[in-house]
Scaffold this motif. Structure first.
Motif, PDB file in Angstrom:
ATOM      1  N   LEU A 147       0.823  -1.278   0.035  1.00  0.00           N
ATOM      2  CA  LEU A 147      -0.034   0.102  -0.173  1.00  0.00           C
ATOM      3  C   LEU A 147       0.819   1.245   0.000  1.00  0.00           C
ATOM      4  CD1 LEU A 147      -2.621  -1.153   2.740  1.00  0.00           C
ATOM      5  CD2 LEU A 147      -2.893  -0.804   0.087  1.00  0.00           C
ATOM      6  N   ALA A 148       2.085   1.184   0.656  1.00  0.00           N
ATOM      7  CA  ALA A 148       2.912   2.529   0.796  1.00  0.00           C
ATOM      8  C   ALA A 148       3.552   2.769  -0.577  1.00  0.00           C
ATOM      9  CB  ALA A 148       3.887   2.363   1.917  1.00  0.00           C
ATOM     10  N   SER A 149       3.819   1.734  -1.345  1.00  0.00           N
ATOM     11  CA  SER A 149       4.489   2.023  -2.709  1.00  0.00           C
ATOM     12  C   SER A 149       3.636   2.463  -3.769  1.00  0.00           C
ATOM     13  CB  SER A 149       5.063   0.736  -3.207  1.00  0.00           C
ATOM     14  OG  SER A 149       4.161  -0.355  -3.390  1.00  0.00           O
ATOM     15  N   MET A 150       2.348   2.341  -3.727  1.00  0.00           N
ATOM     16  CA  MET A 150       1.276   2.743  -4.567  1.00  0.00           C
ATOM     17  C   MET A 150       1.410   4.336  -4.859  1.00  0.00           C
ATOM     18  SD  MET A 150      -2.154   0.577  -3.939  1.00  0.00           S
ATOM     19  CE  MET A 150      -2.026  -1.182  -4.206  1.00  0.00           C
ATOM     20  N   SER A 151       1.251   4.892  -5.990  1.00  0.00           N
ATOM     21  CA  SER A 151       1.096   6.400  -6.141  1.00  0.00           C
ATOM     22  C   SER A 151      -0.424   6.712  -5.876  1.00  0.00           C
ATOM     23  CB  SER A 151       1.547   6.634  -7.584  1.00  0.00           C
ATOM     24  OG  SER A 151       0.355   5.949  -8.563  1.00  0.00           O
ATOM     25  N   GLU A 152      -0.538   8.010  -5.883  1.00  0.00           N
ATOM     26  CA  GLU A 152      -1.860   8.691  -5.580  1.00  0.00           C
ATOM     27  C   GLU A 152      -2.641   7.984  -6.310  1.00  0.00           C
ATOM     28  OE1 GLU A 152      -2.980  10.055  -2.960  1.00  0.00           O
ATOM     29  OE2 GLU A 152      -0.869  10.135  -2.130  1.00  0.00           O
ATOM     30  N   GLU A 153      -2.638   8.019  -7.774  1.00  0.00           N
ATOM     31  CA  GLU A 153      -3.496   7.780  -8.955  1.00  0.00           C
ATOM     32  C   GLU A 153      -3.913   6.349  -8.738  1.00  0.00           C
ATOM     33  OE1 GLU A 153      -1.623   8.481 -12.835  1.00  0.00           O
ATOM     34  OE2 GLU A 153      -1.795  10.776 -12.539  1.00  0.00           O
ATOM     35  N   GLU A 154      -2.774   5.062  -8.352  1.00  0.00           N
ATOM     36  CA  GLU A 154      -2.997   4.006  -8.269  1.00  0.00           C
ATOM     37  C   GLU A 154      -3.925   3.741  -6.935  1.00  0.00           C
ATOM     38  OE1 GLU A 154       1.053   1.935 -10.035  1.00  0.00           O
ATOM     39  OE2 GLU A 154       1.070   2.482  -7.826  1.00  0.00           O
ATOM     40  N   ARG A 155      -3.894   4.321  -6.089  1.00  0.00           N
ATOM     41  CA  ARG A 155      -4.916   4.384  -4.846  1.00  0.00           C
ATOM     42  C   ARG A 155      -6.383   4.342  -5.186  1.00  0.00           C
ATOM     43  NH1 ARG A 155      -2.617   4.409   0.252  1.00  0.00           N
ATOM     44  NH2 ARG A 155      -0.213   4.541   0.280  1.00  0.00           N
ATOM     45  N   THR A 156      -6.474   5.272  -6.132  1.00  0.00           N
ATOM     46  CA  THR A 156      -8.033   5.348  -6.467  1.00  0.00           C
ATOM     47  C   THR A 156      -8.592   4.254  -7.264  1.00  0.00           C
ATOM     48  OG1 THR A 156      -7.460   6.530  -8.497  1.00  0.00           O
ATOM     49  CG2 THR A 156      -7.908   7.970  -6.478  1.00  0.00           C
ATOM     50  N   THR A 157      -7.662   3.289  -7.849  1.00  0.00           N
ATOM     51  CA  THR A 157      -8.307   2.146  -8.319  1.00  0.00           C
ATOM     52  C   THR A 157      -9.148   1.391  -7.517  1.00  0.00           C
ATOM     53  OG1 THR A 157      -6.143   0.958  -8.019  1.00  0.00           O
ATOM     54  CG2 THR A 157      -6.337   2.582 -10.192  1.00  0.00           C
ATOM     55  N   PRO A 158      -9.966   0.490  -8.277  1.00  0.00           N
ATOM     56  CA  PRO A 158     -10.925  -0.567  -7.552  1.00  0.00           C
ATOM     57  C   PRO A 158      -9.982  -1.374  -6.769  1.00  0.00           C
ATOM     58  CG  PRO A 158     -11.925   0.010  -9.399  1.00  0.00           C
ATOM     59  CD  PRO A 158     -10.612   0.655  -9.719  1.00  0.00           C
ATOM     60  N   PHE A 159      -8.826  -1.836  -7.411  1.00  0.00           N
ATOM     61  CA  PHE A 159      -8.168  -2.909  -6.876  1.00  0.00           C
ATOM     62  C   PHE A 159      -7.449  -2.516  -5.592  1.00  0.00           C
ATOM     63  CE2 PHE A 159      -3.851  -4.994  -6.366  1.00  0.00           C
ATOM     64  CZ  PHE A 159      -4.078  -6.178  -6.364  1.00  0.00           C
ATOM     65  N   ALA A 160      -6.841  -1.409  -5.633  1.00  0.00           N
ATOM     66  CA  ALA A 160      -6.316  -0.758  -4.579  1.00  0.00           C
ATOM     67  C   ALA A 160      -6.986  -0.570  -3.320  1.00  0.00           C
ATOM     68  CB  ALA A 160      -5.374   0.556  -4.799  1.00  0.00           C
TER      69      ALA A 160
END
Length: 234
Positions: A147-160
């Motif tokens: 979770l810490a390695s995700m970017s802000e855009e990736e955090r908004t994806t359903p998977f994240a």
């Protein structure tokens, strides 16, 4: 069966045994009492014969003495029976007290055994739980790293978002069974909870204050499952 029922049953059994012993003792003493009565009768007959052979003036005196002897013998017999009954009663009470004391000690020993067994079971459960939690913690670490390695855009994806919900549910479950993280950054270093792997000179932190945490530590109830790996300032 409750303790009171067990004690009551033991007392009733002791009373029955004491009554039977008293009956047997009475049966054994009956021939002796008959023999004593026969001897008393013989002695009385001899005394009567002596009274008849005595002179006229001595007859009244001898008869009075015989009556006194008879009364004294009767008094001794009554005292003997009284103390005999008293001794029998004391013996029965003594037997009841002995059985009651024995039962009380056994119940106390059983209660101590039960408490000791419950304590051992609790300790074994805690050891087993700590072992399972220690094996689960690396999974928690991987969740946090991912979770810490995700970017802000990736955090908004359903998977994240789904992974973050699973992580939160996982941590809530651990907290519900008594697992909680150890506070580290900004806290004073404590070797009971922290493992210092690095030291740094930093004026922003006070003496012996934790500046950074490399790996979270966790506790299960009141015992440490894993120490926090930290960097200590100054």
């Amino acid at each position: 069966m409750s303790k009171e029922d067990m004690v009551k049953e033991a007392v009733e059994e002791a009373k029955a045994k004491a009554a039977e012993a008293e009956k047997n003792e009475a049966d054994q003493k009956e021939p002796e009492e008959k023999a004593d009565a026969a001897e008393d009768e013989t002695a009385q007959t001899e005394a009567d014969s002596m009274d008849e052979d005595s002179a006229g003036n001595d007859a009244g005196e001898n008869e009075s003495e015989a009556d006194e002897d008879s009364e004294e013998e009767s008094s001794k017999t009554e005292k003997k029976k009284f103390f005999s009954k008293k001794n029998k009663k004391d013996k029965k009470d003594e037997k009841i007290e002995e059985l009651t004391d024995r039962l009380t000690r056994q119940m106390a020993e059983f209660d101590n055994f039960r408490k000791r067994t419950e304590k051992e079971k609790s300790q074994m459960y805690e050891i087993g739980a700590k072992d399972i939690i220690e094996k689960i913690l690396p999974v928690v670490d991987n969740f946090e790293r991912g979770l810490a390695s995700m970017s802000e855009e990736e955090r908004t994806t359903p998977f994240a978002e789904g992974m973050e919900k699973i992580y939160k549910q996982f941590m809530t479950t651990l907290e519900g069974i008594g697992v909680k993280p150890i506070e580290a950054v900004g806290q004073e270093f404590n070797p009971d909870f922290h493992n210092a792997v690095m030291h740094v000179e930093d004026e922003e932190f006070g003496e012996n204050i934790i500046a950074e945490e490399f790996q979270k530590g966790y506790m299960y109830r009141d015992s440490v499952v894993r120490h926090s790996m930290v960097k200590v300032a100054n």
